[in-house]
Design an enzyme around this catalytic site. Sequence first.
Site, PDB file in Angstrom:
ATOM      1  N   THR A  34       0.817  -1.208   0.000  1.00  0.00           N
ATOM      2  CA  THR A  34       0.000   0.000   0.000  1.00  0.00           C
ATOM      3  C   THR A  34       0.853   1.262   0.000  1.00  0.00           C
ATOM      4  O   THR A  34       1.986   1.277   0.474  1.00  0.00           O
ATOM      5  CB  THR A  34      -0.929   0.052   1.222  1.00  0.00           C
ATOM      6  OG1 THR A  34      -0.214   0.524   2.383  1.00  0.00           O
ATOM      7  CG2 THR A  34      -1.536  -1.312   1.523  1.00  0.00           C
ATOM      8  N   ASN A  84       4.103  -1.037   8.303  1.00  0.00           N
ATOM      9  CA  ASN A  84       5.331  -0.254   8.169  1.00  0.00           C
ATOM     10  C   ASN A  84       5.064   1.245   8.020  1.00  0.00           C
ATOM     11  O   ASN A  84       5.934   2.062   8.306  1.00  0.00           O
ATOM     12  CB  ASN A  84       6.114  -0.766   6.949  1.00  0.00           C
ATOM     13  CG  ASN A  84       7.284   0.125   6.600  1.00  0.00           C
ATOM     14  OD1 ASN A  84       8.281   0.170   7.315  1.00  0.00           O
ATOM     15  ND2 ASN A  84       7.169   0.857   5.497  1.00  0.00           N
ATOM     16  N   SER A 135       7.995  -0.622  14.832  1.00  0.00           N
ATOM     17  CA  SER A 135       8.096   0.425  15.839  1.00  0.00           C
ATOM     18  C   SER A 135       9.426   1.135  15.616  1.00  0.00           C
ATOM     19  O   SER A 135       9.742   1.539  14.501  1.00  0.00           O
ATOM     20  CB  SER A 135       7.992  -0.177  17.244  1.00  0.00           C
ATOM     21  OG  SER A 135       8.150   0.785  18.246  1.00  0.00           O
ATOM     22  N   TYR A 150       6.499  11.198  18.919  1.00  0.00           N
ATOM     23  CA  TYR A 150       6.861  10.058  18.064  1.00  0.00           C
ATOM     24  C   TYR A 150       7.145   8.824  18.914  1.00  0.00           C
ATOM     25  O   TYR A 150       6.636   7.732  18.615  1.00  0.00           O
ATOM     26  CB  TYR A 150       8.080  10.406  17.216  1.00  0.00           C
ATOM     27  CG  TYR A 150       8.602   9.242  16.407  1.00  0.00           C
ATOM     28  CD1 TYR A 150       7.922   8.803  15.272  1.00  0.00           C
ATOM     29  CD2 TYR A 150       9.764   8.563  16.776  1.00  0.00           C
ATOM     30  CE1 TYR A 150       8.392   7.730  14.535  1.00  0.00           C
ATOM     31  CE2 TYR A 150      10.238   7.496  16.050  1.00  0.00           C
ATOM     32  CZ  TYR A 150       9.554   7.076  14.927  1.00  0.00           C
ATOM     33  OH  TYR A 150      10.006   6.008  14.201  1.00  0.00           O
ATOM     34  N   LYS A 154       5.294   5.055  19.103  1.00  0.00           N
ATOM     35  CA  LYS A 154       6.010   3.794  18.925  1.00  0.00           C
ATOM     36  C   LYS A 154       5.990   2.927  20.196  1.00  0.00           C
ATOM     37  O   LYS A 154       6.033   1.703  20.114  1.00  0.00           O
ATOM     38  CB  LYS A 154       7.444   4.079  18.462  1.00  0.00           C
ATOM     39  CG  LYS A 154       7.517   4.697  17.069  1.00  0.00           C
ATOM     40  CD  LYS A 154       6.790   3.839  16.025  1.00  0.00           C
ATOM     41  CE  LYS A 154       6.996   4.330  14.611  1.00  0.00           C
ATOM     42  NZ  LYS A 154       6.336   3.455  13.615  1.00  0.00           N
TER      43      LYS A 154
END
Length: 283
Positions: A34, A84, A135, A150, A154
Amino acid sequence: MENNKVWFVTGASKGLGLTLVKKLLSIGHSVAATSRNLSDLSKAVGEYETFLPLSVDLANEESVESAISRTISKFGQLDVVVNNAGYGMLGALEELSDKEARENFDVNVFGSLNVIRKALPQLRKQQSGHIFNISSIGGFSGNFPGFGIYCATKFAVAGFTESLAAEVKSLGIKATVVEPGYFRTEFLTSGSLAVPNNPIDAYKEVRDSQVAHQNDINNQQPGDPAKGVDVIIAAAESKNAPLHLFLGPDAYHLAKAKIADVQKNMEDWKALATATNFDEVKA
């Protein structure tokens, strides 16, 4: 190696995702991948009979469900899911607006959850499958000034992967959280690294970190993406796949430092922190 597994990879038009897709196709796997931009993805990968490029809005459940359905319709099964897609956010917690923070969570966290939610019915039906959630070492150690939001996204990915692994183990499904260090991809370029709309000059460490990542670290990262994806593929083929897959010697070094810090904190405060139960009533 078992050939012709069906992989579903998000965020595949560049970086680690693109490297993974190319390697998988070259060794005989079938891949649905994707991207927000279908032409970029198709151009980057090329044409393969075993390749299904998909334009997907990961924040839209119907878009995700359609992509999973098209994958199963074309290939007849679904074996490995790789979440991802994501982007970096570099700014102090005070600097980043609620909107900026939530947008990072929408892509890095909720986008992956949408994919997991829509993929699991097929994996449960098969009683097999493996979900990899990408992650970061920043999802294990948050000691990076300016990366608080961020890192929070994660850390969330790592947390829900641990729970996912426990939930699906009895169904024959595996889950792995991948925690890379610095790999030489486009991650630190402007298209993949967001910075605050309203920076605050007082945060010197954050500004220094921003300059270092954008000017010094970018394009000098020690990690080779081709070697990184080889490890992910090996984990997918392994009967003893890890729950936590740290990638890169820098990731190992930072993980060990974090573990040592936590152990020291625990020992330093053990006497007080473990004396918190109700006192036993003696007859």
